[in-house]
Design an enzyme around this catalytic site. Sequence first.
Site, PDB file in Angstrom:
ATOM      1  CE  LYS A  52      32.853  23.587   2.200  1.00 35.63           C
ATOM      2  NZ  LYS A  52      31.848  24.209   3.036  1.00 35.63           N
ATOM      3  N   GLY A  73      29.766  25.795   7.433  1.00 38.43           N
ATOM      4  CA  GLY A  73      30.284  27.131   7.128  1.00 38.43           C
ATOM      5  C   GLY A  73      29.809  28.238   8.054  1.00 38.43           C
ATOM      6  CG  HIS A  98      29.082  19.509   0.398  1.00 40.70           C
ATOM      7  ND1 HIS A  98      28.569  20.779   0.540  1.00 40.70           N
ATOM      8  CD2 HIS A  98      29.960  19.329   1.413  1.00 40.70           C
ATOM      9  CE1 HIS A  98      29.131  21.340   1.597  1.00 40.70           C
ATOM     10  NE2 HIS A  98      29.971  20.483   2.147  1.00 40.70           N
ATOM     11  CD  GLU A 155      29.383  18.112   5.729  1.00 38.76           C
ATOM     12  OE1 GLU A 155      30.486  18.310   6.203  1.00 38.76           O
ATOM     13  OE2 GLU A 155      29.008  18.612   4.656  1.00 38.76           O
TER      14      GLU A 155
HETATM   15  P1  PGA Z   1      32.917  23.864   7.318  1.00 40.36           P
HETATM   16  O1  PGA Z   1      32.461  23.001   6.048  1.00 40.36           O
HETATM   17  O2  PGA Z   1      33.918  23.054   8.059  1.00 40.36           O
HETATM   18  O3  PGA Z   1      33.487  25.112   6.743  1.00 40.36           O
HETATM   19  O4  PGA Z   1      31.666  24.098   8.124  1.00 40.36           O
HETATM   20  C1  PGA Z   1      32.238  21.631   6.180  1.00 40.36           C
HETATM   21  C2  PGA Z   1      31.731  21.084   4.882  1.00 40.36           C
HETATM   22  O5  PGA Z   1      31.080  21.820   4.133  1.00 40.36           O
HETATM   23  O6  PGA Z   1      31.943  19.911   4.571  1.00 40.36           O
END
Ligand code: PGA
Length: 234
Positions: free
Chosen positions: A10, A157, A97, A151
């Site tokens: 990110k 997150g 995403h 996801e």
């Molecule tokens: P995370 O993010 O592992 O921090 O939950 C995953 C992503 O956004 O692809």
Amino acid sequence: MKTLVVANWKENKTIAEAEQWTDGLNKELRIKNEGSVEIIVCPPSILIPILHSLFIIPNSPLRLGAQDVSKFEEGQYTGEVSAKMLKGFVDYVIVGHSERRKYFGETDDDVKLKVEQCLKHNLIPIVCVSHLKQVSKCHSIKVSQMIFAYEPLFAVGSGKADTPESANEFAKKIKAEVGQDVRVLYGGSVTAENVKSFVEQPDINGVLVGEASLEAEEFAGIVKTIPIRTRRTR
Ligand code: PGA
């Protein structure tokens, strides 16, 4: 087929931090790396060239991906990076995403155009989806060259991953819709503690990792935790 472990950095890391991370990961993986895992690192685009030069070492399991790509071929689109520019540096591109959809207003139509750009320039799109409607939007495209990442929004997150069974159900539905050859990843609060339970599922081919990819040691822990017996040929 190798199990895929994708690191999505990110908007994190300077050049010095990226170099340190690579160094740290290489040291960690020298201790245990059976070569059945493919690690795809997706840094911010400005770090791609430097990581590209750092990753060119014999037998390295490290591959590069971008976090996004322009939906346009080229031209007057300030700030954009095209698939043609990425080609030669990366093999993969994360597309659609949920943070791109949420903060930058990306629509399913945008995602479709980005996927088309990737395929046109021989890059493998890793298309992030949270519901099946987003999958069917990509239907007209050559799916055998694509990867999907399931996801769920609540899990990204948040520190609260989906259950492996529910993630596998979704992966199974993607394969039923798109074709059994397509690879499906799970993403959302993956850690060294829970990764095994996801990659052991029959329809999950790997994981997409955000927060837990930022520290080399923690990320190496995820890679090393993937059990050999889950490294299927399918
Ligand atoms: P995370 O993010 O592992 O921090 O939950 C995953 C992503 O956004 O692809």
